[in-house]
Scaffold this motif. Structure first.
Motif, mmCIF file in Angstrom:
data_model
loop_
_atom_site.group_PDB
_atom_site.id
_atom_site.type_symbol
_atom_site.label_atom_id
_atom_site.label_comp_id
_atom_site.label_asym_id
_atom_site.label_seq_id
_atom_site.Cartn_x
_atom_site.Cartn_y
_atom_site.Cartn_z
ATOM 1 N N GLN A 501 0.871 -1.358 -0.199
ATOM 2 C CA GLN A 501 0.047 -0.560 0.179
ATOM 3 C C GLN A 501 0.813 1.241 0.085
ATOM 4 O O GLN A 501 0.628 2.342 -0.867
ATOM 5 C CB GLN A 501 -0.896 -0.109 1.291
ATOM 6 N N MET A 505 1.083 4.087 -2.706
ATOM 7 C CA MET A 505 0.357 5.298 -1.848
ATOM 8 C C MET A 505 1.820 6.963 -2.585
ATOM 9 O O MET A 505 1.725 7.735 -3.490
ATOM 10 C CB MET A 505 0.899 5.927 -0.875
ATOM 11 N N PRO A 522 -5.529 5.810 0.372
ATOM 12 C CA PRO A 522 -6.670 6.139 -0.163
ATOM 13 C C PRO A 522 -7.830 6.375 1.119
ATOM 14 O O PRO A 522 -7.270 4.701 1.784
ATOM 15 C CB PRO A 522 -6.548 4.970 -1.147
ATOM 16 N N GLU A 524 -10.988 3.854 -0.133
ATOM 17 C CA GLU A 524 -10.816 2.714 -0.072
ATOM 18 C C GLU A 524 -10.058 1.933 1.332
ATOM 19 O O GLU A 524 -10.564 0.759 1.311
ATOM 20 C CB GLU A 524 -10.872 2.770 -1.146
#
Length: 530
Positions: A501, A505, A522, A524
């Protein structure tokens, strides 16, 4: 039997060392045991201390010139007291070798009784042992002074020693030795492949040009990752475990230091500590160094160790690393339990890299869940065991093997270490009858439990580490609010999910970004977590 000379009083630290020497079972008239490491083992020991040797070599050469005696030698030993290098005149080196004062020989107190290297290793301070103050009679031809070399991250890296003929006067050597050790420590810290911000400070402005000023390195969250002995003394930090934060050391806010480093790097500014002192400081943001910069070797630097890099402050991880180190010289089987993505394979690779018995010792991994059933599975395991001879056979999802095979896995004694891994707790698998570890228990196996990311106390440090890895050398500041937001996610994929992740980013932020902020995370991520 030759005993100590009662007419010669010894300083209290040496008296205590003599007592420890007796407790080790040594006698003053002990015959010379000239047992040294085999050439291949010494080569591995040198490789494990590559950075220490590379950065200390020019300082040691300078120290030898300053000592200026043909009857002296400068020695470097590792943190176990094993001599790694010796620099001196050929004639004196020949004489020193008669008492095994040479590379490849253990000079810890347990092996050599009271001596400067071993006693400095035990005490963590500068030690001088002159002539008859040595416990073993054969070593009384020497006068020796030794000092620890401290690691940037805490603890001890090795020992620097000057040894001479007992008739030589080494009174001037102690100050030279201490200064040389501090110069080595300073250079090791400056070239450390870690950290976000470097802070130089002192009580006097002119002292910032002195190489022995206070020096600390912080990560993106303001956690101390490295320091030299001057900084530890000024800040009152524990030399063995100097863990702290910027806010626990200075009244000047962490954010202000980051601004100084980013906008006016290396420009002097006032720094306020928590004792009310005004210090003079310089700060700069670090760029990630290439792994081998500044050394003559192209191998991975191992002095700080791959295992050591795994420990970022979580006590359970530190215990696992220490357990692995304690069992490094044995073939005790290991089982690692931990959820998917907690770093089981990474841990095994680091252990293998740090402690493989030879450069070509293999690490063979097998996913047991992908093996065929029955006899075919056993044949595959035996084939892999042969390939992993004298190395490590890593069995992923070991609970997928037939229990009859599990029970026999650890019976063989062939020089290969077996390490198994499971995603579910071993106790649960045993209770369900899916794991038969009678052979493992009989072999004295050790169980290591990797905690999930959501339970680790070093979450912030892990985020900063993964951001550094993904940034490719750019200094990226992780805002405290971003860390707070990342804590809200449960991270079911653990370290693997966090690393992936953060890479995403940073890719979306672009090459010009210098901060990871809440708006870069994010939404989500949290919708999926719910």
């Amino acid at each position: 039997m030759m005993a100590a000379s009662p007419s010669l009083p010894r300083p209290e630290p040496l008296t205590a060392s003599w007592q420890r020497s007796r407790e080790h079972g040594l006698r003053p008239d002990e015959a010379l045991n000239d047992t040294a490491l085999a050439p291949g083992e010494l080569t591995d020991r040198i490789a494990a201390n590559n950075r220490l040797l590379a950065f200390s070599r020019p300082m040691i050469e300078g120290l030898y010139r300053q000592i200026g005696s043909p009857s002296s030698t400068v020695l470097l030993a590792d943190r176990q007291g094993m001599i790694l290098s010796a620099l001196g005149h050929t004639d004196f080196l020949d004489r020193a070798s008669r008492v095994a004062l040479r590379p490849g020989v253990d000079w810890s107190e347990a092996a050599m009784g009271t001596n400067a290297i071993g006693t400095a290793l035990h005490s963590g301070t500068v030690v001088s042992v002159q002539g008859d103050e040595h416990y073993l009679a054969r070593n009384r031809i020497l006068t020796c002074v030794a000092t620890p070399i401290l690691a940037p991250t805490g603890g001890m890296l090795g020992i620097l020693d000057v040894s001479s003929d007992a008739r030589e006067n080494l009174t001037h050597a102690e100050a030279l030795l201490r200064t040389t050790a501090e110069l080595i420590e300073h250079r090791l810290l400056e070239t450390l492949d870690d950290g976000f911000l470097t802070l130089h400070f002192h009580t006097r402005r002119d002292a910032l040009a002195d190489p022995l000023h206070a020096l600390v390195v912080f990560d993106e969250s303001g956690r101390l990752v490295a320091s030299n002995r001057k900084a530890r003394a000024m800040l009152g930090l524990d030399a063995k475990h100097p863990a702290t934060t910027c806010d626990a050391c200075f009244a000047t806010p962490w954010g202000t230091l980051v601004e100084w480093a980013a906008q006016t790097p290396d420009a002097p500014f006032p720094l306020y500590d928590l004792k009310g002192r005004t210090l003079i400081a310089r700060a700069n943001l670090r760029t990630r160094r290439r792994r081998n910069e500044g050394t003559r070797s192209t191998s991975v630097q191992r002095e700080d160790s791959r295992l050591g890099a795994i420990g970022l402050g979580d006590e359970r991880i530190a215990h696992i690393v220490e357990t692995l180190r304690m069992n490094a010289t044995t073939k005790v089987p290991l089982l690692i339990e931990g959820e998917m993505g907690t770093g089981k394979a990474h841990l095994v690779r680091a252990f293998h890299e740090d402690h493989k018995p030879a450069a070509d010792a293999p690490l063979i991994g097998i996913d047991c869940s992908a093996l065929p059933d029955g006899a075919a599975a056993e044949a595959e395991i035996e084939r892999a065991r042969a390939q992993a001879a004298n190395g490590i056979l890593f069995l992923v999802e070991i609970d997928a093997l037939p229990t009859t095979l599990q029970a026999r896995l650890f019976d063989a004694v062939d020089g290969t270490r077996l390490i198994g891994a499971a995603r579910r707790p071993l106790a649960e698998l045993r209770n369900e009858g899916r794991l038969d570890l009678r052979g493992f228990d009989a072999a004295g196996g050790q169980v290591l439990s990797l905690p999930p990311l959501r339970e680790r106390s070093d979450f912030d440090a892990l985020v900063c580490q993964f951001v550094r890895e993904a940034a490719g050398g750019r200094p990226i500041y992780v805002c405290p609010d971003a860390l707070t937001l990342l804590h809200r996610h449960r991270w079911p994929g653990n370290l693997r999910e966090l690393r992936n992740q953060l890479r995403l980013m940073l890719a979306l932020m672009g090459d010009e970004a210098s901060q990871l902020c809440p708006e870069d995370i994010p939404p989500e991520l949290f919708e999926n977590a719910a």
